[in-house]
Scaffold this motif. Sequence first.
Motif, short mmCIF file in Angstrom:
data_model
loop_
_atom_site.label_atom_id
_atom_site.label_comp_id
_atom_site.label_asym_id
_atom_site.label_seq_id
_atom_site.Cartn_x
_atom_site.Cartn_y
_atom_site.Cartn_z
N UNK A 385 0.85 -1.20 0.00
CA UNK A 385 0.00 0.00 0.00
C UNK A 385 0.88 1.23 0.00
N UNK A 386 0.46 2.25 -0.63
CA UNK A 386 1.24 3.48 -0.68
C UNK A 386 1.40 4.07 0.71
N UNK A 387 0.41 3.88 1.54
CA UNK A 387 0.49 4.36 2.92
C UNK A 387 -0.47 3.54 3.77
N UNK A 388 -0.27 3.66 5.07
CA UNK A 388 -1.19 2.95 5.95
C UNK A 388 -2.58 3.54 5.84
N UNK A 389 -2.61 4.87 5.62
CA UNK A 389 -3.92 5.52 5.45
C UNK A 389 -4.65 4.92 4.27
N UNK A 390 -3.90 4.69 3.17
CA UNK A 390 -4.53 4.09 1.99
C UNK A 390 -5.14 2.74 2.33
N UNK A 391 -4.38 1.98 3.14
CA UNK A 391 -4.85 0.64 3.48
C UNK A 391 -6.16 0.73 4.30
N UNK A 392 -6.12 1.64 5.29
CA UNK A 392 -7.34 1.81 6.10
C UNK A 392 -8.50 2.31 5.25
N UNK A 393 -8.17 3.28 4.42
CA UNK A 393 -9.21 3.90 3.60
C UNK A 393 -9.83 2.87 2.65
N UNK A 394 -8.91 2.03 2.07
CA UNK A 394 -9.42 1.03 1.14
C UNK A 394 -10.36 0.07 1.85
N UNK A 395 -10.01 -0.30 3.08
CA UNK A 395 -10.83 -1.24 3.85
C UNK A 395 -12.19 -0.59 4.15
N UNK A 396 -12.10 0.70 4.52
CA UNK A 396 -13.36 1.41 4.82
C UNK A 396 -14.25 1.47 3.57
N UNK A 397 -13.59 1.71 2.43
CA UNK A 397 -14.36 1.79 1.17
C UNK A 397 -15.01 0.45 0.84
N UNK A 398 -14.25 -0.65 1.09
CA UNK A 398 -14.81 -1.99 0.81
C UNK A 398 -16.04 -2.23 1.68
N UNK A 399 -15.88 -1.86 2.98
CA UNK A 399 -17.03 -2.05 3.89
C UNK A 399 -18.24 -1.26 3.41
N UNK A 400 -17.99 0.01 3.05
CA UNK A 400 -19.09 0.88 2.61
C UNK A 400 -19.64 0.46 1.26
N UNK A 401 -18.76 -0.11 0.44
CA UNK A 401 -19.20 -0.55 -0.88
C UNK A 401 -20.28 -1.62 -0.77
N UNK A 402 -20.08 -2.51 0.23
CA UNK A 402 -21.07 -3.56 0.44
C UNK A 402 -22.41 -2.92 0.83
N UNK A 403 -22.31 -1.93 1.70
CA UNK A 403 -23.54 -1.24 2.10
C UNK A 403 -24.17 -0.53 0.90
N UNK A 404 -23.28 0.10 0.10
CA UNK A 404 -23.76 0.82 -1.09
C UNK A 404 -24.49 -0.10 -2.05
N UNK A 405 -23.92 -1.32 -2.22
CA UNK A 405 -24.57 -2.27 -3.13
C UNK A 405 -25.92 -2.69 -2.59
N UNK A 406 -25.99 -2.85 -1.29
CA UNK A 406 -27.25 -3.24 -0.67
C UNK A 406 -28.30 -2.13 -0.89
N UNK A 407 -27.82 -0.89 -0.68
CA UNK A 407 -28.72 0.25 -0.89
C UNK A 407 -29.15 0.32 -2.35
#
Lengths: 483, 812
Positions: A385-407
């Motif tokens: 990962x380019x940074x730890x923030x990127x890693x966290x952010x990517x994980x957060x996006x994946x979590x939200x993406x699942x919610x987004x798909x559900x929505x």
Amino acid sequence: MIPRMTTVGTLKNYRYSLNNSNITMTKSMNTVLTRRLFNSYAEDPALATRCFQIRNSYWKTSSQLNVNESLRHKYDVAWESMSNMSTDLYALAEDTAYGNVIRSLSDPTGPGRTALGQSLSAKAKDLAQIMNGRYGENYVFAGADTLNAPFTWDSYKNPAYIDGTPDATNPDHVAAFPYLKADGTPTDVAGDAEQVLQKNPNYNKEFTDNATAADVDDPRYGEYLTVDGKGTTNPDIANTVPKENEKYNPTTSFKYLKSDGTGTDDENEAAKVLHYRGVRVDSNEPADVEKMEYFLKNEAKYIDVGLGHKEADGQVVSSTVFDSSLQGIYFSGGYGTKDGVEVEIEKPDGTIVRKTVDNIPNNVISMVSEMGEILQRCSSEDGRWASEDDQFRFKALVDQFEEGCSSFRERWTEMDTQSGFLRDNSELLTSTKDSLQQQYMELEDADPAAAISDFMFARYCYDAALKVGNSVLSQSLMDYMNL
Amino acid sequence: MGIGTFGSFTQARLAIYAAQTGITVTGNNISNINTPGYTRQRLNQVSLYTAGADRYYSEGDIRTGQGALVKSLSQIRDPYLDIRYRTLSAQTGYADGRLDVLDEIQRILDEVGAGDESKGEAGHGILGLEFKKLAAAFKDLVDQTGHQEYDNTVRQIAQNLVTKLNSYANKLEEVQNNTISKLEQNVSKVNEHLETIRALNEEIRKSEIHGDPALELRDERNLQIDELSELIDIKVIYTEEEIAAGLKVEKLSIYLDNANPDGTVTTDESLLVSGVYNAQLRLDQVPVKREIDPNDPTTLPFWDGVNQKAVATEAEATAGPDGKPMANPDYLPYETAEGKPTANLSEAKKVNDPNYSMTVSELRNKIGEIYVAINKGTVKPVSGTDMVDNGQGNQVSIADLIANSGRDSFTVETPDKPTEGDKSLMIYKRTKLPNGDYAYTQQLVTKVVSKKVQLDDNDLTGRIQAQREMLTEKGEFTDRNVIADIDENAGGKRGIPYYQRTLDLLANQFAKVMNEANQGFLTDDKGNFITAGKNTAGEEIGVAITIPVNGKDETINSDWEKNSADVQNAILAAVGLADAAAMKDAKLTGKNVLDAYLKGQTYDAGKKAFVPENKEDVLAEDGTVLEPGWGKNAKGIFVGGVLFSNNPGNDDPSKITAANISISNTWQKNHLLVCSYECPPGELEPASGASDNIRHFEYLVGDQKFEFIPTDLDGYENASGVSMLTGTFFEMWNNIGTTLGEDQSHTDTVLNASYKNLLSVDTARDSVSSVDFNDEAMNLMMYSKSYNAACRLMTTIDSVLDKLINGTGITT
């Protein structure tokens, strides 16, 4: 007195009766020829009025049915677009965005991540393109702005940009000034600013209160800093600095923002971000939020599809019309960003690290786009990962993406309900139209059997009247005189 | 006296003559069986009996008649049936006259069964269908907002709609012109009939003097009277007129038959024919007046002495020495036939009175002498001692007045005159009684000179009145003063003007509503009016217009009621209105006031309007601004414009009628329809597909119910203020057809009933007066047998006398 029937009187009466007989026959003939029971208001004013009213309703219903059919086709196109979106987003196929995400999490190889990143970025573009689908000449998901493509990848305009020289007296220009004067007004001259004690950014009160002499060099010691940068609890020896403006934004002089958040006046250097109808999708700026709120809650494109179209005080009664506007921003998950998304990642050493991540987009296309960007930033060699923030952010996006798909699924279902309503309404309108046609035909149209037999009878009467006429004056006493 | 020896021959001769005359009369009856108006004739014969003493009286003699004498020919008529026939004829003429015009109107406005069958529109109507098509086009435009082809479709259908309105209005005007021609022709017919009847009266009078009953002339006269009775309701009176000592001839008089339901009106009994005098019916003529033009002082009737200029109204004029408004000395109120202005009434072009009022002229005879009616009052007994005026201003007793004259009567002209030009004479008479005293009487004799009679609105009936009513009656558009003062039933009488005005009201209301809906100021999503502003980035955005209230800037909502009282008062003050009460007094709505505020207008109490009225500056020929428009001072963002105007070459929405309604000049050339007034937050224009106003148009055309009030039409401010109908435009159009249908149906029923009655009375008349073959055959047989018998009588007498003369006393 017994009336004296004279030759002249008999002839006049005969002429009148013959004329009446002829009129009756002509009327019967017209009924047969026109197939109508009446051909003027005067023949039956009440019935003629009623028939015109029914015909008016028939015409209106036909018109409602036409527009309902048009809307139904529009919704079919919209449904198809949503179907394509769903295929791209979450069908568990190799080539879907969701699949790519899953693989990016499980496959640590570097080239794999960047390639996946490119794929996701392209997918985001595809998704926006799908949402820009058209029915006829109108953009389906553009709300009321049907002539313009709703989703665009436009340059990131700097929301903090101030046109011209900032004015210190203008409250809207505060962010352009780094310092604050003693009276609270902003300034960009450090000398004019209020001088305040320099605060220790690493100050820990508990540590300081319990500190020993050996602890004074610890960065956590002391509320203030001295000139040489050491912590101190004595304000008198603390260093003084110009008071900083907490609202200061160094980019206010730039029209655009780059991907890294820095400003630029060159549009080509600006980041290309997703916009909906000219508004940045991920923006939380009040002006942008107000517009998005308007699109979602207040903007409508009402059409009369036979729900009893009414206005009250000059305003349409929304329950009597159908809102045909489809807001792409709604069906793609919404706008703005979400703060406080808690995520945890497992480090290579097996430790679990938790973090709260802010500014996660609500819109699925934005999410896919940002996930693609983050993956593309990973090392092309080892996939780090380019940074730890990127890693966290990517994980957060994946979590939200699942919610987004559900929505997304929920909203698709919602659209399906509307589409179903239009289908049902179409059937209802068709049946109403047929019924109205039946009604006015029953009232206006002559029964052929009755009309023809009436005509035959009228003709028979007329023929008989003619025959009678032939003998009205055939005999009189004159004919028998024999003087 | 007994019959002489040869008298029997005379008896037989008279019998032969009577039978022969009878056959001739019967022959005449048979010959004229098809002659219109012919009344069967009858031979009147009497038994000849000569009285007196015989020269040689014989006691055994018996007095016998001396044969049959043909006394006269007479017609068989029943005057009561004539009266009934003529009354019914007027009623039938009235109903037929009305139905005739209603049928003409029906051919224009009745769309039952109409429609283009090839397009599947059969039975949907024509103009009515255009309203439906327009609503449908708007609906399509809601779905396809922003696409010009749909916009063009709306305009094309609107064009079709106004073209049809124009066409219907023009056709109604044609019907009106045709009806005027028919009325003028019928007035001429009435005058021809009156003239002919007078001429026939003269001929009959001459014939009567010479002992000829002039039966054929009477038939002709009856025919003329019958025909006249269909045009106007008349009363025919036969009297005897003494033309010489002991010689009386019949005098026929014709009056109008008291048609006016107002019992106080007497003009409805005007005399039309009196013996050899007749009147003429005239359509009143009025001069053509020029329209008031503020820029032409010769069209302004009054004078403002202070400013030394001509003015249009009394209110603006200066009072003269007599207290009355001063007249403009240069006023030229009339127009000549060549279109030139004139003050001379005799030079002015004359046209029919708009009410088609009529005048009965004075009665004149063949050589133009005016008729003078001599009305003799009853002879009243008076006392000889009664004091009366002697005609020279002195009071004298009746006895002395007569005694001094040396005669038994004295005539005094009294000052009482029914009208100017008439004479009233009081005739005093005395009669000597057996006892030597005198009995005195007085009798008032008036000589009334025939004069013109201005007929009241309801003095006539028959076909002429029907045509008058169809030309003038406005139904609900009738002026309330007319209903109060002239005809209380006028509000329910509907002629061509009613249908014209109803169509005008429909066109006017339609144009007004559509024009209003297509003009206004842009708002934001909350309904606040906006104007152009800039954000910190220097971009142009829409910002709410504000008004300072209590030191704070407040936004202005397009819904008047949503503005606070303070904001409302601030806006009212800005447009020159004191408060809400002043707004109400000026009959203005909050919408009007908001509109004026945004246009930067102020209220002009004199004009009762917001000024300046025009958007664009009014320029002089050299380009200087004569009157600045509001366009440059507008506070908000004005969009749209006039869709319908009174002429395709302009954008003037005033005085729109069915005849002049047009697509405005601007709409012809541009896409003018306002799709929406609502802009998204911060925007300066509505979304590209926003269609709320188009949907509103569709609602206005197809669903909105309006109150159609006659007073809303220009020039009918004093008509009924009651709504004729609350309905959609289509329903109003349908209502016109329904009203017409009801009128037609009712009139048709009345006509049929009247005609049946008329036929029944005519048959009854025929049963009395017309010729029947059976009757005449009987007469032929009767007179033939009589003739034969008379001849046989002659032969018998001859044979008897032969015996008496040649056979008596001869002996062998």
